[in-house]
Design an enzyme around this catalytic site. Structure first.
Site, mmCIF file in Angstrom:
data_model
loop_
_atom_site.group_PDB
_atom_site.id
_atom_site.type_symbol
_atom_site.label_atom_id
_atom_site.label_comp_id
_atom_site.label_asym_id
_atom_site.label_seq_id
_atom_site.Cartn_x
_atom_site.Cartn_y
_atom_site.Cartn_z
ATOM 1 N N VAL A 211 0.912 -1.142 0.000
ATOM 2 C CA VAL A 211 0.000 0.000 0.000
ATOM 3 C C VAL A 211 0.959 1.201 0.000
ATOM 4 O O VAL A 211 1.496 1.574 1.033
ATOM 5 C CB VAL A 211 -0.942 -0.012 1.227
ATOM 6 C CG1 VAL A 211 -1.825 1.223 1.242
ATOM 7 C CG2 VAL A 211 -1.799 -1.280 1.235
ATOM 8 N N PRO A 212 1.228 1.767 -1.185
ATOM 9 C CA PRO A 212 2.421 2.590 -1.415
ATOM 10 C C PRO A 212 2.385 4.017 -0.856
ATOM 11 O O PRO A 212 2.353 5.001 -1.593
ATOM 12 C CB PRO A 212 2.532 2.595 -2.935
ATOM 13 C CG PRO A 212 1.118 2.489 -3.404
ATOM 14 C CD PRO A 212 0.439 1.586 -2.401
ATOM 15 N N CYS A 213 2.475 4.116 0.462
ATOM 16 C CA CYS A 213 2.509 5.431 1.103
ATOM 17 C C CYS A 213 3.791 6.199 0.762
ATOM 18 O O CYS A 213 3.818 7.423 0.866
ATOM 19 C CB CYS A 213 2.323 5.296 2.615
ATOM 20 S SG CYS A 213 3.415 4.106 3.393
ATOM 21 N N HIS A 214 4.838 5.500 0.326
ATOM 22 C CA HIS A 214 6.084 6.172 -0.049
ATOM 23 C C HIS A 214 5.913 7.027 -1.307
ATOM 24 O O HIS A 214 6.746 7.884 -1.579
ATOM 25 C CB HIS A 214 7.207 5.145 -0.256
ATOM 26 C CG HIS A 214 6.956 4.173 -1.368
ATOM 27 N ND1 HIS A 214 6.141 3.066 -1.199
ATOM 28 C CD2 HIS A 214 7.391 4.147 -2.648
ATOM 29 C CE1 HIS A 214 6.111 2.393 -2.340
ATOM 30 N NE2 HIS A 214 6.846 3.029 -3.236
ATOM 31 N N ARG A 215 4.829 6.854 -2.033
ATOM 32 C CA ARG A 215 4.588 7.621 -3.259
ATOM 33 C C ARG A 215 3.875 8.945 -2.996
ATOM 34 O O ARG A 215 3.525 9.654 -3.933
ATOM 35 C CB ARG A 215 3.767 6.783 -4.245
ATOM 36 C CG ARG A 215 4.504 5.542 -4.717
ATOM 37 C CD ARG A 215 3.689 4.728 -5.690
ATOM 38 N NE ARG A 215 4.362 3.461 -5.965
ATOM 39 C CZ ARG A 215 3.745 2.345 -6.299
ATOM 40 N NH1 ARG A 215 2.426 2.323 -6.412
ATOM 41 N NH2 ARG A 215 4.431 1.241 -6.520
#
EC number: 2.1.1.63
Length: 179
Positions: free
Chosen positions: A134-138
């Site tokens: 769940v790409p919170c780094h984006r």
């Protein structure tokens, strides 16, 4: 009653703790990150679950620099607001970024509201318990600030570089509460 499953796996950016239940993956944390759930180890748990094989295969593909495709089954657990934000995160394309403000506008529109707090979105993004997948780094600040990654700014940068994101307009803040 749901069973708890835990496994540690090695990645190029350090060890990751995987957590799951009978529905799917419930957590993926870098060892030592801001919200690392040390209390999980005190609970009765098992180590083997098919979800871990799928997740480790997904991670191997991801860390080889390729888009992994279909996500392993996830079981996100949070408030309705957090779940709405995390669902938006799942739709940020590989190799692209968005801002907290853009997510706030999307959530506001979905709920028929005139506006939504980007800071509230930031809080939900920061408490995402299934990092990378769940790409919170984006998610970045509207000014291009690489703020707000529980795994650490260094890991956020490494993940974005791995996805070949153009970092030229992004910067690491010198001070702030989200470092």
């Amino acid at each position: 009653m749901q069973h708890l499953y835990l496994r540690t796996c090695k990645t190029p950016l350090g060890n990751i703790l995987l957590a799951g239940d009978d529905i799917g993956l419930t957590g993926l944390w870098f060892e030592g990150e801001k919200y690392f759930p040390t209390d999980l180890f005190a609970q009765e748990h098992r180590q083997d679950h098919p979800i871990f094989v799928k997740t480790e295969r997904w991670l191997d593909t991801y860390f080889s620099g390729r888009e992994p495709g279909e996500l392993p089954p996830v079981h996100m657990v949070g408030t309705p607001f957090q779940l709405a934000v995390w669902e938006v995160l799942c739709h940020i394309p590989y190799g692209q970024t968005t801002t907290y403000g853009a997510i706030a506008r999307q959530i506001a529109a979905q709920n028929g509201l005139p506006h939504m707090s980007a800071q509230a979105v930031g809080g939900a993004v920061g408490h995402n318990s299934i990092s990378i997948i769940v790409p919170c780094h984006r998610v970045v600040g509207s000014t291009g600030s690489l703020t707000g990654y529980a795994g650490g700014i260094d890991k956020k940068i490494a993940l974005l570089k791995l996805e070949q994101v153009d970092l030229s307009g992004l910067f690491v803040p010198r001070k702030g509460t989200a470092l």
